[in-house]
Design an enzyme around this catalytic site. Sequence first.
Site, short mmCIF file in Angstrom:
data_model
loop_
_atom_site.label_atom_id
_atom_site.label_comp_id
_atom_site.label_asym_id
_atom_site.label_seq_id
_atom_site.Cartn_x
_atom_site.Cartn_y
_atom_site.Cartn_z
N GLU A 259 0.82 -1.21 0.00
CA GLU A 259 0.00 0.00 0.00
C GLU A 259 0.85 1.26 0.00
O GLU A 259 0.48 2.28 -0.58
CB GLU A 259 -0.96 0.02 1.19
CG GLU A 259 -2.11 -0.97 1.07
CD GLU A 259 -1.79 -2.33 1.68
OE1 GLU A 259 -0.61 -2.59 2.00
OE2 GLU A 259 -2.73 -3.14 1.83
N PHE B 241 -11.87 -7.30 13.43
CA PHE B 241 -10.76 -7.74 12.59
C PHE B 241 -10.40 -6.67 11.57
O PHE B 241 -11.28 -6.14 10.88
CB PHE B 241 -11.14 -9.06 11.89
CG PHE B 241 -10.05 -9.54 10.96
CD1 PHE B 241 -8.81 -9.93 11.48
CD2 PHE B 241 -10.25 -9.60 9.59
CE1 PHE B 241 -7.79 -10.36 10.63
CE2 PHE B 241 -9.24 -10.04 8.74
CZ PHE B 241 -8.01 -10.43 9.26
N GLN B 242 -9.14 -6.37 11.49
CA GLN B 242 -8.61 -5.34 10.58
C GLN B 242 -9.29 -3.98 10.78
O GLN B 242 -9.53 -3.25 9.83
CB GLN B 242 -8.71 -5.79 9.11
CG GLN B 242 -7.77 -6.96 8.84
CD GLN B 242 -7.54 -7.23 7.36
OE1 GLN B 242 -8.40 -6.97 6.53
NE2 GLN B 242 -6.37 -7.74 7.02
N LYS C 220 -17.51 -0.76 5.18
CA LYS C 220 -17.86 -1.81 4.24
C LYS C 220 -19.36 -1.83 3.92
O LYS C 220 -19.76 -1.99 2.77
CB LYS C 220 -17.43 -3.15 4.84
CG LYS C 220 -17.54 -4.30 3.90
CD LYS C 220 -16.94 -5.57 4.47
CE LYS C 220 -17.16 -6.67 3.45
NZ LYS C 220 -16.44 -7.88 3.77
N MET D 201 24.11 9.17 3.56
CA MET D 201 23.98 10.48 4.21
C MET D 201 24.19 10.36 5.71
O MET D 201 24.82 11.21 6.33
CB MET D 201 22.61 11.09 3.90
CG MET D 201 22.46 12.51 4.36
SD MET D 201 23.68 13.63 3.64
CE MET D 201 22.77 14.26 2.22
#
Lengths: 166, 552
Positions: free
Chosen positions: B42, B104-105, B154, B463
């Site tokens: 993602e 969940f999630q 959802k 760096m």
Amino acid sequence: MKRILAILVEDRPGVLTRVSGLFSRRGYNIKNIAVGPTMEPGISRMTVTVEADPLTVEQIVKQLNKLVNVLKVNDLTDETSVERELMLIKVKAEPGRRSEIQQVAATFRAKIIDISPDSMIIEVTGEEQKLQAFLLMMQEFGIKEIVSTGSVSLLRGSKVTRELRA
Amino acid sequence: MVLACLEKENVDVVFGFPGGAVLTLYDEIYKMGKRHILTRHEQGAAHAADGYARVTGKPGVVIATSGPGATNLVTGIATAYMDSVPLVAITGQVATPFIGTDAFQEADITGITLPITKHNYLVKDIGELPWILKEAFFIANTGRKGPVLIDLPKDIQAQEGEFDYPDRLEISTYKPIYEGHLGQIARACTAVKEAKKPLIYAGGGVASSGAHEEMLAFSQKTRIPVTTTLMGMGSIPYEYELFLGMPGMHGTYAANNAINEADLLLAMGVRFDDRVTGKLDTFAPNAQIIHIDIDPAEIGKNVLADIPIVGDVKRVLAEMLKRVQPGDTEMWCKKVVDWKKNYPLRYRQESNNCLKPQFVIEELCRLTAGEAIVTTDVGQHQMWAAQYYRLKSPRRLISSGGLGTMGFGLPAAIGAQVAFPEKVVLCIAGDGSFQMNSQELATAVKYDLPVKIAIINNQYLGMVRQWQKLFYGGRYSHTNLAGGPDFVRLAEAYGARGFRVASPGEVEETVKIALNTPGPVVIDFQVDPEEDVMPMVAPNTSIVEMIGGEER
């Protein structure tokens, strides 16, 4: 320096988090905060007291104005305004000391709103200084618990906050 | 309904990664045949949408599922926020009855992204969806641009509702100011006329508002030299005689000294970032400051402006161009041009066969005629790209300036290539940064995106190593990456082409081959591991206290 900000916000979920979160993540300190509805449906008013120098306050105001749910921010500190805070104090009050407490309360135009065998609840309103002075007097009797609202503030005269320049 | 909104907003492509809480949305994408680029992470999708937005100026759109999908977007959203890039992120959320139950999630992504979005929404009613989407695009792409997130449960995705998409939008609490105050503009013009040593200091706001032509015209008319920040690179052609290069920590001698001596600083679309200013109270000590920015909160944030102008840089400059009279700056121009000539950016090419990173970038620039879209990761290679890739036009150096996100380059290149399939997109990466999102090679291969990836491989987190060398007694704590993957074989494992270059003599031929190879190509440039980015200003010192800026 103490500054009082009047913030008009849209009454949407999470708007308090947006405002308070902005203060904490940019390192500004909220001294106290009060939120309530306005006459306009859907618009709430927050009164936030902060301790900050003028440049920081200017930056706070600008950052607040960037929040999409914020309608208007005004610094009321330099305007002539009235400011009030309400405090409830539960103080120890054996029967023998009640009248003494009542006298002090009367001087501060505070109200006794509950009495039990060994304590009282007193309601007092005013500016922060007055409340501090009252607390000092009450300490002598023994304060069990206090709770207070944040300050709320309105401009004196017929001018209303919405008409102020941001 | 979301898809219908995307159509209304002329979104031609979305970047994303599906999951449980966006199944319905993805089903619609499937049915409607919406163009969708599936990344491998993602974060990659967020950076790709960001890269797409930066090169096109249109909002990028990214979709992810709830919970981990949404939290994986966070770095990408923060990157876009810091660089004011218009991005609309749509995340799935657990169904409304489950919100707040640790389902969940489930993750409170509107809470998490509150400080890193311009605004965000949790949709609770299908009826709100059209105006929320309309507002989201409007807010993302107006005023000071930035990311907006919409969290879409959802069950709401599955609901049907009346599709009433507003054509216009009036948000009483959101009114960006575009036109500069005419009184302040007049004052600014007077200051320009009177200044003897004026300097334009331009940043990302110039590119964002498309003010590059006005700025060049302004500089030509008034004979005022220009320095551009990393975010402003390309807003002025590199070869323009009064262009002084980048200011700040790795800025040029000419730019930093010009800031130090200037009597008038015209700051345009900049935010006086610490990487530019160094120690604030030593910054532009002799200058009156004109600060033009669309975000009122930037004015006076770090540096007090003598003449503040809130507005869109393009419109303000157009207005100023009408009125401004040039002052007498010829002595000053001669001085800064002499600085530019006498103290150029340079590096030492030893007689041995050691491959210098700066040489690699110079060659990449030469062989792409300075016309590639260049994306970078973050670190030494990023600074070398800014210093040595001589850009001709804006929106061509795509780099995470504010947040400094390693792993940005490859996914951003993917987004850029999706936007411009015919252009050369060059990702200049570090060996450390590249490994943070190297999985996106699979995306480039799958969609046959011919991005050319130049890994400036010094086997270090360069760096950080440079700082350890200069400020931490040479104790290289955990910056050595030697023994890392074989990037050529890694590329091949993904189905891309891979080349390795270890000496200066091989650069030209290999780059030419890479540019003529279809599909994605990785070139592993094995450069001098100890090379430092110079010049350098130590943190919290004045920008004229430069290390490594000696006279030619």
